[in-house]
Design a protein around this motif. Structure first.
Motif, PDB file in Angstrom:
ATOM      1  N   LYS A 108       0.848  -1.194   0.000  1.00 47.71           N
ATOM      2  CA  LYS A 108       0.000   0.000   0.000  1.00 47.71           C
ATOM      3  C   LYS A 108       0.888   1.251   0.000  1.00 47.71           C
ATOM      4  CE  LYS A 108      -3.584  -2.334   2.631  1.00 47.71           C
ATOM      5  NZ  LYS A 108      -4.199  -2.452   3.958  1.00 47.71           N
ATOM      6  N   PRO A 109       0.479   2.294  -0.731  1.00 51.85           N
ATOM      7  CA  PRO A 109       1.292   3.514  -0.767  1.00 51.85           C
ATOM      8  C   PRO A 109       1.329   4.215   0.584  1.00 51.85           C
ATOM      9  CG  PRO A 109      -0.498   3.598  -2.385  1.00 51.85           C
ATOM     10  CD  PRO A 109      -0.680   2.357  -1.593  1.00 51.85           C
ATOM     11  N   THR A 110       2.530   4.607   1.018  1.00 49.55           N
ATOM     12  CA  THR A 110       2.674   5.378   2.252  1.00 49.55           C
ATOM     13  C   THR A 110       3.063   6.825   1.953  1.00 49.55           C
ATOM     14  OG1 THR A 110       4.965   4.665   2.456  1.00 49.55           O
ATOM     15  CG2 THR A 110       3.304   3.373   3.616  1.00 49.55           C
ATOM     16  N   MET A 111       3.846   7.026   0.911  1.00 50.09           N
ATOM     17  CA  MET A 111       4.155   8.372   0.419  1.00 50.09           C
ATOM     18  C   MET A 111       4.020   8.336  -1.083  1.00 50.09           C
ATOM     19  SD  MET A 111       7.284  10.143   2.440  1.00 50.09           S
ATOM     20  CE  MET A 111       6.990  11.724   1.694  1.00 50.09           C
ATOM     21  N   VAL A 112       3.410   9.382  -1.647  1.00 53.76           N
ATOM     22  CA  VAL A 112       3.174   9.430  -3.090  1.00 53.76           C
ATOM     23  C   VAL A 112       3.653  10.776  -3.625  1.00 53.76           C
ATOM     24  CG1 VAL A 112       1.435   9.315  -4.908  1.00 53.76           C
ATOM     25  CG2 VAL A 112       1.166   7.912  -2.848  1.00 53.76           C
ATOM     26  N   TRP A 113       4.568  10.713  -4.597  1.00 50.86           N
ATOM     27  CA  TRP A 113       5.038  11.904  -5.304  1.00 50.86           C
ATOM     28  C   TRP A 113       4.388  11.900  -6.678  1.00 50.86           C
ATOM     29  CZ3 TRP A 113       8.100   8.667  -2.479  1.00 50.86           C
ATOM     30  CH2 TRP A 113       8.832   9.222  -1.436  1.00 50.86           C
ATOM     31  N   THR A 114       3.763  13.000  -7.065  1.00 50.65           N
ATOM     32  CA  THR A 114       3.123  13.103  -8.378  1.00 50.65           C
ATOM     33  C   THR A 114       3.787  14.227  -9.159  1.00 50.65           C
ATOM     34  OG1 THR A 114       1.032  12.326  -7.445  1.00 50.65           O
ATOM     35  CG2 THR A 114       0.940  13.390  -9.599  1.00 50.65           C
ATOM     36  N   LEU A 115       4.305  13.869 -10.332  1.00 53.91           N
ATOM     37  CA  LEU A 115       4.911  14.839 -11.236  1.00 53.91           C
ATOM     38  C   LEU A 115       3.845  15.306 -12.214  1.00 53.91           C
ATOM     39  CD1 LEU A 115       8.161  12.865 -12.134  1.00 53.91           C
ATOM     40  CD2 LEU A 115       7.761  14.373 -10.180  1.00 53.91           C
ATOM     41  N   THR A 116       3.672  16.609 -12.363  1.00 48.94           N
ATOM     42  CA  THR A 116       2.682  17.181 -13.254  1.00 48.94           C
ATOM     43  C   THR A 116       3.307  17.485 -14.610  1.00 48.94           C
ATOM     44  OG1 THR A 116       1.653  18.208 -11.327  1.00 48.94           O
ATOM     45  CG2 THR A 116       0.990  19.037 -13.475  1.00 48.94           C
ATOM     46  N   ASN A 117       2.622  17.103 -15.675  1.00 47.81           N
ATOM     47  CA  ASN A 117       3.052  17.394 -17.051  1.00 47.81           C
ATOM     48  C   ASN A 117       4.498  16.972 -17.326  1.00 47.81           C
ATOM     49  OD1 ASN A 117       0.560  18.489 -17.708  1.00 47.81           O
ATOM     50  ND2 ASN A 117       1.169  20.540 -17.093  1.00 47.81           N
ATOM     51  N   ALA A 118       4.812  15.731 -17.015  1.00 48.30           N
ATOM     52  CA  ALA A 118       6.167  15.223 -17.226  1.00 48.30           C
ATOM     53  C   ALA A 118       6.406  14.890 -18.695  1.00 48.30           C
ATOM     54  CB  ALA A 118       6.392  13.978 -16.377  1.00 48.30           C
ATOM     55  N   TRP A 119       7.647  15.105 -19.145  1.00 45.21           N
ATOM     56  CA  TRP A 119       8.038  14.751 -20.509  1.00 45.21           C
ATOM     57  C   TRP A 119       9.534  14.440 -20.540  1.00 45.21           C
ATOM     58  CZ3 TRP A 119      11.424  18.153 -23.020  1.00 45.21           C
ATOM     59  CH2 TRP A 119      11.553  19.415 -22.428  1.00 45.21           C
ATOM     60  N   PRO A 120       9.981  13.598 -21.450  1.00 46.50           N
ATOM     61  CA  PRO A 120      11.380  13.152 -21.442  1.00 46.50           C
ATOM     62  C   PRO A 120      12.325  14.214 -21.999  1.00 46.50           C
ATOM     63  CG  PRO A 120      10.239  12.187 -23.299  1.00 46.50           C
ATOM     64  CD  PRO A 120       9.208  12.943 -22.512  1.00 46.50           C
ATOM     65  N   THR A 121      13.434  14.426 -21.321  1.00 50.20           N
ATOM     66  CA  THR A 121      14.441  15.358 -21.810  1.00 50.20           C
ATOM     67  C   THR A 121      15.710  14.640 -22.255  1.00 50.20           C
ATOM     68  OG1 THR A 121      15.398  15.693 -19.620  1.00 50.20           O
ATOM     69  CG2 THR A 121      13.645  17.198 -20.299  1.00 50.20           C
ATOM     70  N   LYS A 122      15.940  13.445 -21.717  1.00 52.26           N
ATOM     71  CA  LYS A 122      17.180  12.748 -22.037  1.00 52.26           C
ATOM     72  C   LYS A 122      17.013  11.250 -21.799  1.00 52.26           C
ATOM     73  CE  LYS A 122      22.041  12.703 -20.620  1.00 52.26           C
ATOM     74  NZ  LYS A 122      23.024  13.301 -19.686  1.00 52.26           N
ATOM     75  N   ILE A 123      17.538  10.465 -22.715  1.00 47.19           N
ATOM     76  CA  ILE A 123      17.586   9.008 -22.540  1.00 47.19           C
ATOM     77  C   ILE A 123      19.039   8.588 -22.688  1.00 47.19           C
ATOM     78  CG2 ILE A 123      16.905   6.768 -23.467  1.00 47.19           C
ATOM     79  CD1 ILE A 123      14.353   8.036 -24.456  1.00 47.19           C
ATOM     80  N   THR A 124      19.502   7.775 -21.772  1.00 49.28           N
ATOM     81  CA  THR A 124      20.845   7.233 -21.846  1.00 49.28           C
ATOM     82  C   THR A 124      20.734   5.724 -21.961  1.00 49.28           C
ATOM     83  OG1 THR A 124      21.650   9.012 -20.419  1.00 49.28           O
ATOM     84  CG2 THR A 124      23.099   7.117 -20.726  1.00 49.28           C
ATOM     85  N   GLY A 125      21.199   5.188 -23.064  1.00 48.65           N
ATOM     86  CA  GLY A 125      21.186   3.748 -23.252  1.00 48.65           C
ATOM     87  C   GLY A 125      22.228   3.083 -22.373  1.00 48.65           C
ATOM     88  N   THR A 126      22.186   1.784 -22.336  1.00 48.54           N
ATOM     89  CA  THR A 126      23.121   1.036 -21.502  1.00 48.54           C
ATOM     90  C   THR A 126      24.534   1.107 -22.063  1.00 48.54           C
ATOM     91  OG1 THR A 126      23.497  -1.094 -20.438  1.00 48.54           O
ATOM     92  CG2 THR A 126      22.750  -1.142 -22.723  1.00 48.54           C
ATOM     93  N   ASP A 127      25.502   0.956 -21.182  1.00 53.35           N
ATOM     94  CA  ASP A 127      26.868   0.797 -21.661  1.00 53.35           C
ATOM     95  C   ASP A 127      27.099  -0.687 -21.930  1.00 53.35           C
ATOM     96  OD1 ASP A 127      26.715   0.139 -18.955  1.00 53.35           O
ATOM     97  OD2 ASP A 127      28.812   0.608 -18.586  1.00 53.35           O
ATOM     98  N   LEU A 128      27.992  -0.965 -22.844  1.00 51.28           N
ATOM     99  CA  LEU A 128      28.260  -2.348 -23.234  1.00 51.28           C
ATOM    100  C   LEU A 128      29.701  -2.687 -22.873  1.00 51.28           C
ATOM    101  CD1 LEU A 128      26.553  -2.149 -26.732  1.00 51.28           C
ATOM    102  CD2 LEU A 128      25.564  -3.030 -24.610  1.00 51.28           C
ATOM    103  N   LYS A 129      29.874  -3.849 -22.240  1.00 50.82           N
ATOM    104  CA  LYS A 129      31.204  -4.258 -21.823  1.00 50.82           C
ATOM    105  C   LYS A 129      31.323  -5.769 -21.996  1.00 50.82           C
ATOM    106  CE  LYS A 129      32.206  -2.636 -17.826  1.00 50.82           C
ATOM    107  NZ  LYS A 129      32.416  -2.473 -16.383  1.00 50.82           N
ATOM    108  N   ALA A 130      32.297  -6.202 -22.782  1.00 51.73           N
ATOM    109  CA  ALA A 130      32.461  -7.623 -23.091  1.00 51.73           C
ATOM    110  C   ALA A 130      32.753  -8.454 -21.849  1.00 51.73           C
ATOM    111  CB  ALA A 130      33.582  -7.809 -24.118  1.00 51.73           C
ATOM    112  N   GLU A 131      33.414  -7.878 -20.859  1.00 53.53           N
ATOM    113  CA  GLU A 131      33.741  -8.630 -19.653  1.00 53.53           C
ATOM    114  C   GLU A 131      32.828  -8.288 -18.482  1.00 53.53           C
ATOM    115  OE1 GLU A 131      37.855  -8.070 -18.835  1.00 53.53           O
ATOM    116  OE2 GLU A 131      38.495  -9.018 -20.700  1.00 53.53           O
ATOM    117  N   GLY A 132      31.753  -7.579 -18.754  1.00 53.37           N
ATOM    118  CA  GLY A 132      30.847  -7.164 -17.695  1.00 53.37           C
ATOM    119  C   GLY A 132      29.971  -8.302 -17.193  1.00 53.37           C
ATOM    120  N   ASN A 133      29.474  -8.146 -15.988  1.00 56.14           N
ATOM    121  CA  ASN A 133      28.627  -9.152 -15.362  1.00 56.14           C
ATOM    122  C   ASN A 133      27.390  -8.493 -14.755  1.00 56.14           C
ATOM    123  OD1 ASN A 133      27.880 -11.691 -14.543  1.00 56.14           O
ATOM    124  ND2 ASN A 133      29.050 -11.616 -12.644  1.00 56.14           N
ATOM    125  N   GLU A 134      26.892  -7.436 -15.415  1.00 53.69           N
ATOM    126  CA  GLU A 134      25.734  -6.712 -14.900  1.00 53.69           C
ATOM    127  C   GLU A 134      24.591  -6.780 -15.907  1.00 53.69           C
ATOM    128  OE1 GLU A 134      28.527  -4.482 -15.694  1.00 53.69           O
ATOM    129  OE2 GLU A 134      29.597  -5.081 -13.887  1.00 53.69           O
TER     130      GLU A 134
END
Length: 152
Positions: A108-134
């Motif tokens: 059940k919600p105990t605290m609720v934050w509501t953003l008004t008129n939200a829109w995307p300003t930036k998207i950052t894709g994932t980083d790629l690493k051949a030896e990564g384990n994430e």
């Protein structure tokens, strides 16, 4: 006999921050991290000429909301971030309410934050690493025009 905690007040411990939910319009999305839920009142400095104090006074001015950053795992055929970002056309974009809820142990919600008129300003894709384990994680940063907080 040891105390089992049943008589303990509910306001002794702060809420843990790892159980939360994010709603975009009516869709519920799963996120790894949400940050940037902040607001500040910009100070206005003023001093009238015959003030006996040789420094300005500070008054609260306009409110300023920071951008909210959300991180989530990359899933096959999940392009929600990119679809929303691609709707930006010459000063127009679909603005939606975003609701972030901190949940209790029953979900059940105990605290609720509501953003008004939200829109995307930036998207950052994932980083790629051949030896990564994430897991692959992408990030979206959204601007908004207001933040309200409600306690459940």
């Amino acid at each position: 006999m040891a105390d089992d905690g049943s008589k303990q007040s509910t306001n002794v411990w702060p809420l843990p921050k790892f159980y939360f939910q994010v709603k975009w319009d009516s869709a519920v999305l799963s996120f790894e991290e949400v940050s940037g839920l902040d607001v500040e009142a910009q100070p206005i400095e003023y001093r009238h000429g015959d003030s006996p104090v040789f420094s300005p006074i500070k008054m609260p001015g306009l409110k300023k909301y920071g951008n909210v950053t959300m991180k989530k795992g990359v899933f096959k055929s999940d392009n929600k971030f990119w679809d929303w970002f691609n709707q930006i056309k010459m000063n127009t974009v679909k603005r939606i309410p975003v609701t972030i809820s901190l949940l209790d142990e029953e979900g059940k919600p105990t605290m609720v934050w509501t953003l008004t008129n939200a829109w995307p300003t930036k998207i950052t894709g994932t980083d790629l690493k051949a030896e990564g384990n994430e897991a692959a994680v992408e990030t979206i940063e959204v601007a908004h025009e207001g933040l309200t907080i409600a306690n459940g």
